[in-house]
Design a protein around this motif. Structure first.
Motif, short mmCIF file in Angstrom:
data_model
loop_
_atom_site.label_atom_id
_atom_site.label_comp_id
_atom_site.label_asym_id
_atom_site.label_seq_id
_atom_site.Cartn_x
_atom_site.Cartn_y
_atom_site.Cartn_z
N MET A 24 43.93 45.88 102.79
CA MET A 24 42.47 45.89 102.73
C MET A 24 41.86 44.95 103.79
N TYR A 25 42.66 44.51 104.72
CA TYR A 25 42.27 43.49 105.70
C TYR A 25 40.88 43.74 106.31
N VAL A 30 35.30 37.55 106.73
CA VAL A 30 35.98 36.90 107.85
C VAL A 30 36.86 35.73 107.41
N ALA A 31 36.37 34.90 106.50
CA ALA A 31 37.17 33.75 106.04
C ALA A 31 38.47 34.22 105.38
N GLN A 36 44.40 35.75 105.58
CA GLN A 36 45.41 36.82 105.67
C GLN A 36 46.21 36.70 106.95
N ASP A 37 45.52 36.40 108.06
CA ASP A 37 46.23 36.22 109.34
C ASP A 37 47.25 35.10 109.25
N ASP A 38 46.86 33.99 108.64
CA ASP A 38 47.79 32.86 108.49
C ASP A 38 49.00 33.27 107.66
#
Length: 115
Positions: A24-25, A30-31, A36-38
């Motif tokens: 669901m990215y 944005v936060a 999720q990226d981390d």
């Protein structure tokens, strides 16, 4: 889908929570995308997937990550699966990939899963 012999790298309740959100990215604030990226980078590191030992960058359509050399990728679905599935991108163009390939626990080499 990964072969049953492939073990998941999802270890903690937090890993399972983040895995459930990975697909669901694009709809996350944005936060939360940054979180999720981390998490995704930690999972990619656990998988140790880029044979060229490159870093990975976010890609869209479909969502996922591609190594900086361009030849390897992981979609959000593969990350959420937690079993280290990797895509081969011979053309180095995101979206033009083959796979997934999973690391054989005996040989340590990535092999394509036959469906």
């Amino acid at each position: 889908m990964a072969p049953p012999s492939i073990k998941s790298v999802l270890r903690t309740p937090e890993d399972f929570k983040m895995a459930s959100r990975q697909s669901m990215y694009s709809s996350l604030p944005v936060a939360e995308q940054e979180e999720q990226d981390d998490w995704a980078q930690k999972m990619i590191e656990r998988h140790g997937n880029c044979p060229e030992d490159k870093t990975w960058e976010r890609r869209e359509n479909p969502g996922g990550y591609q190594c900086d050399a361009g030849g390897h990728g992981m979609t959000d679905e593969l990350l959420a699966e937690g079993k280290g599935g990797m895509l081969a991108i011979a053309s180095k163009v995101w979206g033009d990939f083959k796979g997934p390939y999973y690391k054989n626990p005996v040989t340590g080499k990535h092999e394509r899963v036959k469906t």
